[in-house]
Design an enzyme around this catalytic site. Structure first.
Site, mmCIF file in Angstrom:
data_model
loop_
_atom_site.group_PDB
_atom_site.id
_atom_site.type_symbol
_atom_site.label_atom_id
_atom_site.label_comp_id
_atom_site.label_asym_id
_atom_site.label_seq_id
_atom_site.Cartn_x
_atom_site.Cartn_y
_atom_site.Cartn_z
ATOM 1 N N GLY A 61 0.805 -1.208 0.000
ATOM 2 C CA GLY A 61 0.000 0.000 0.000
ATOM 3 C C GLY A 61 0.839 1.259 0.000
ATOM 4 O O GLY A 61 2.071 1.222 0.077
ATOM 5 N N ASP A 62 0.176 2.379 -0.151
ATOM 6 C CA ASP A 62 0.827 3.701 -0.151
ATOM 7 C C ASP A 62 1.820 3.850 -1.302
ATOM 8 O O ASP A 62 2.795 4.599 -1.198
ATOM 9 C CB ASP A 62 1.548 3.954 1.184
ATOM 10 C CG ASP A 62 0.621 3.792 2.380
ATOM 11 O OD1 ASP A 62 -0.458 4.395 2.363
ATOM 12 O OD2 ASP A 62 0.972 3.057 3.324
ATOM 13 N N LYS A 110 -2.233 9.277 -8.121
ATOM 14 C CA LYS A 110 -1.828 10.113 -9.258
ATOM 15 C C LYS A 110 -2.138 9.443 -10.585
ATOM 16 O O LYS A 110 -2.665 10.072 -11.505
ATOM 17 C CB LYS A 110 -0.345 10.458 -9.167
ATOM 18 C CG LYS A 110 0.050 11.422 -10.263
ATOM 19 C CD LYS A 110 1.485 11.907 -10.317
ATOM 20 C CE LYS A 110 2.484 11.343 -9.433
ATOM 21 N NZ LYS A 110 3.824 11.899 -9.690
ATOM 22 N N ASN A 163 -10.316 2.972 5.306
ATOM 23 C CA ASN A 163 -8.961 2.684 5.772
ATOM 24 C C ASN A 163 -7.938 2.934 4.675
ATOM 25 O O ASN A 163 -6.736 2.915 4.925
ATOM 26 C CB ASN A 163 -8.845 1.233 6.244
ATOM 27 C CG ASN A 163 -9.221 0.222 5.173
ATOM 28 O OD1 ASN A 163 -10.076 0.487 4.333
ATOM 29 N ND2 ASN A 163 -8.605 -0.941 5.203
ATOM 30 N N HIS A 190 -5.741 7.942 -0.657
ATOM 31 C CA HIS A 190 -5.111 8.398 -1.892
ATOM 32 C C HIS A 190 -4.974 9.912 -1.827
ATOM 33 O O HIS A 190 -5.921 10.605 -1.449
ATOM 34 C CB HIS A 190 -5.943 8.039 -3.120
ATOM 35 C CG HIS A 190 -6.223 6.582 -3.269
ATOM 36 N ND1 HIS A 190 -5.234 5.644 -3.439
ATOM 37 C CD2 HIS A 190 -7.386 5.898 -3.277
ATOM 38 C CE1 HIS A 190 -5.773 4.447 -3.557
ATOM 39 N NE2 HIS A 190 -7.084 4.572 -3.445
ATOM 40 N N THR A 220 -5.300 -6.631 5.471
ATOM 41 C CA THR A 220 -6.636 -6.055 5.591
ATOM 42 C C THR A 220 -7.648 -7.185 5.498
ATOM 43 O O THR A 220 -7.275 -8.359 5.406
ATOM 44 C CB THR A 220 -6.865 -4.966 4.524
ATOM 45 O OG1 THR A 220 -8.033 -4.216 4.854
ATOM 46 C CG2 THR A 220 -6.969 -5.545 3.130
ATOM 47 N N VAL A 256 -1.703 8.533 4.778
ATOM 48 C CA VAL A 256 -2.733 9.514 4.456
ATOM 49 C C VAL A 256 -3.907 9.386 5.417
ATOM 50 O O VAL A 256 -4.483 10.381 5.859
ATOM 51 C CB VAL A 256 -3.213 9.323 2.999
ATOM 52 C CG1 VAL A 256 -4.375 10.273 2.687
ATOM 53 C CG2 VAL A 256 -2.064 9.561 2.029
ATOM 54 N N THR A 309 -3.981 7.694 8.549
ATOM 55 C CA THR A 309 -3.708 7.717 9.986
ATOM 56 C C THR A 309 -2.649 8.723 10.401
ATOM 57 O O THR A 309 -2.558 9.070 11.579
ATOM 58 C CB THR A 309 -3.230 6.329 10.447
ATOM 59 O OG1 THR A 309 -1.982 6.028 9.793
ATOM 60 C CG2 THR A 309 -4.249 5.261 10.112
ATOM 61 N N LYS A 363 7.640 7.551 -7.329
ATOM 62 C CA LYS A 363 8.618 8.152 -6.400
ATOM 63 C C LYS A 363 10.062 7.761 -6.710
ATOM 64 O O LYS A 363 10.899 7.639 -5.827
ATOM 65 C CB LYS A 363 8.254 7.803 -4.953
ATOM 66 C CG LYS A 363 6.850 8.257 -4.578
ATOM 67 C CD LYS A 363 6.517 8.100 -3.114
ATOM 68 C CE LYS A 363 7.029 9.267 -2.305
ATOM 69 N NZ LYS A 363 6.403 9.325 -0.958
ATOM 70 N N LEU A 364 10.357 7.613 -7.999
ATOM 71 C CA LEU A 364 11.737 7.334 -8.398
ATOM 72 C C LEU A 364 12.655 8.491 -8.026
ATOM 73 O O LEU A 364 13.846 8.306 -7.769
ATOM 74 C CB LEU A 364 11.801 7.055 -9.902
ATOM 75 C CG LEU A 364 13.149 6.641 -10.475
ATOM 76 C CD1 LEU A 364 13.637 5.330 -9.844
ATOM 77 C CD2 LEU A 364 13.081 6.501 -11.998
#
Length: 455
Positions: free
Chosen positions: A11-12, A17, A37, A40, A256, A316, A318, A348-349
């Site tokens: 996740g995350d 995007k 839970n 984005h 989850t 995002v 919590t 996120k390169l």
């Protein structure tokens, strides 16, 4: 035709995007599973939007949005999220629909979620036996699963125990009140005095205020989806959570409570497999995880701290600090074997601009059999189900040359703009996973995405 966007790690990964970019061409954007839970973040037109239960296709004013049958919905949070988006100028009127077969998350479920987490922590602190699940839980995260405490697990538990409440039942006050009282009595018997602050009649009263406001959002999603697919409407499916949190294929029990992969999308939205055009796996250029559970490539050193700080790695939903580590190809191969990706989105390169050397986990070795004078077990194309194996495995890394001081990914607008070492990193991933990287994230905004021209 259908495009499915799924998280390929824990996740995350930054699915929002790509969803934002793809929904510009979509007529329908749908959530298949999970609840609020998920999280984005989308940056569009200088505004930052946080989505949880709502599909992020709401950013596109021409896109219809559906919360599907496989989801669980906390109604107060649903309305609060809508209100927050509207306050930021986003017009959502008439563009968000909710399946009448989705299940309700009650405030009661939130309380049970918190109590269950507390019991796991207490058990791990007191347990001195060799019980594997307790020992691994204690080592991994103080005994807790690390849920968001949004009531998701208890709601899905009630669903599968056939004691849950579906959205359409909200509109039958007598039935809703009866079923909620039955749930409350069961929780009272189970948790006793810990339930003293919960008032079932107060929650019933809150639903009396929500009922009519909710009515305009609720539909039978089955004919909607059937019609959309029959007419070849461009459909974008927005996955929540990620494959390694899947209830079947993830690092159970640190997962989850829904099926987060391709199978969950098909079931949760009544999709035809024959209408699926693309399954896009979103992969962060390194790895992060929120909550408990195994994380073989976690970097518990300065590298992990750099990834965390430069990547602004906070949840995002919590706000929790994410655990950070290097990219794990064992995880990605396992993820691809289940979800059957047609394309990868590497996000996120640009965060790797800060490293001279980049490590990638390529396999695990279980040393246990060496104690018995046998050959160790190597995991490369499979991910172990047994958490005790993961707990003792040694991770084999391959080191790649970074591009710090030799160029920057941040700000790059094309494949050719990337430093040579960054292109080599992308190609290394492609060769080892067997899937083309079609999208490369180079920063936080909508425009910071390279779409490969050869895709």
């Amino acid at each position: 035709m259908i495009t499915i966007v799924l998280g390929a790690q824990w996740g995350d990964e930054g699915k929002g995007k790509l969803t934002d970019i793809l929904c510009a061409k979509a007529s329908l954007c749908a959530r298949a599973q999970g609840g609020n839970n998920a999280g984005h973040t989308i940056v569009a037109n200088g505004q930052t939007y946080d989505f949880h239960i709502l599909p992020s296709g709401l950013v596109n004013p021409k896109c219809l949005n559906l919360i599907g049958t496989g989801c669980v919905v906390h109604i107060p949070s649903f309305f609060k999220e809508l209100e927050d988006l509207q306050k930021k100028g986003l017009d959502t009127k008439g563009r968000i629909l909710l399946s009448d077969r989705a299940h309700v998350v009650f405030d009661l479920h939130l309380l049970i979620d918190s109590l269950q987490e507390g019991e796991l922590i207490e058990a791990a602190e007191k347990e001195q036996s060799s019980d594997r699940q307790v020992v691994v839980a204690k080592k991994s995260f103080g005994g807790a699963i690390g849920t968001t405490k949004k009531g998701i697990g208890p709601a899905y538990s009630a669903k599968h125990a056939r004691s849950g409440v579906r959205i359409h039942q909200i509109f039958n006050k007598e039935e809703l009140d009866k079923r909620l009282r039955v749930l409350a009595r069961g929780a009272q018997k189970r948790y006793g005095s810990a339930m003293k602050d919960y008032d079932v009649e107060a929650e019933i009263a809150r639903f009396d205020t929500h009922r009519e406001h909710l009515r305009s959002f609720v539909i039978n999603a089955v004919p909607l989806m059937a019609s959309a697919q029959k007419n070849d409407m461009p459909i974008l499916v927005e996955g929540a959570n990620a494959l390694m949190l899947d209830i079947n294929h993830g690092t159970y029990p640190f997962v989850t409570s829904s099926a987060t992969g391709t199978g969950g999308a098909i079931d949760g939205l009544a999709l035809s497999p024959f209408k699926i055009k693309d399954i896009i796996g979103v992969v962060k250029a390194y790895t992060t995880r929120v909550g408990g559970g195994p994380f073989p490539s976690e970097a518990l050193n300065d590298d992990g701290d750099t990834l965390q700080s430069k990547g602004h790695e906070y949840g995002v939903t919590t706000g929790r600090r994410r655990r950070c580590g290097w990219l794990d190809l064992v995880v990605l191969r396992h993820s691809h074997a289940i979800n059957h990706y047609t394309t990868l989105n590497l996000t996120k390169l640009d965060i790797l601009d800060h490293f001279d050397v980049i490590r990638v986990a390529v396999s695990y070795t279980d040393p246990l059999d060496m104690m018995n004078s046998s050959a160790p077990v190597t995991y490369k194309n499979e991910f172990p189900a047994d958490l005790s194996v993961l707990d003792r495995c040694e991770v084999l890394y391959e080191e790649l040359q970074g591009w710090k001081g030799q160029g920057r990914v941040a700000g790059a607008k094309s494949w050719d703009d990337l430093p040579q070492q960054a292109r080599a990193y992308v190609e290394f991933i492609e060769q080892n996973v067997g899937v083309r990287v079609g999208y490369i994230g180079t920063g936080p905004s909508r425009e910071d995405m390279i779409v490969r021209s050869d895709m």
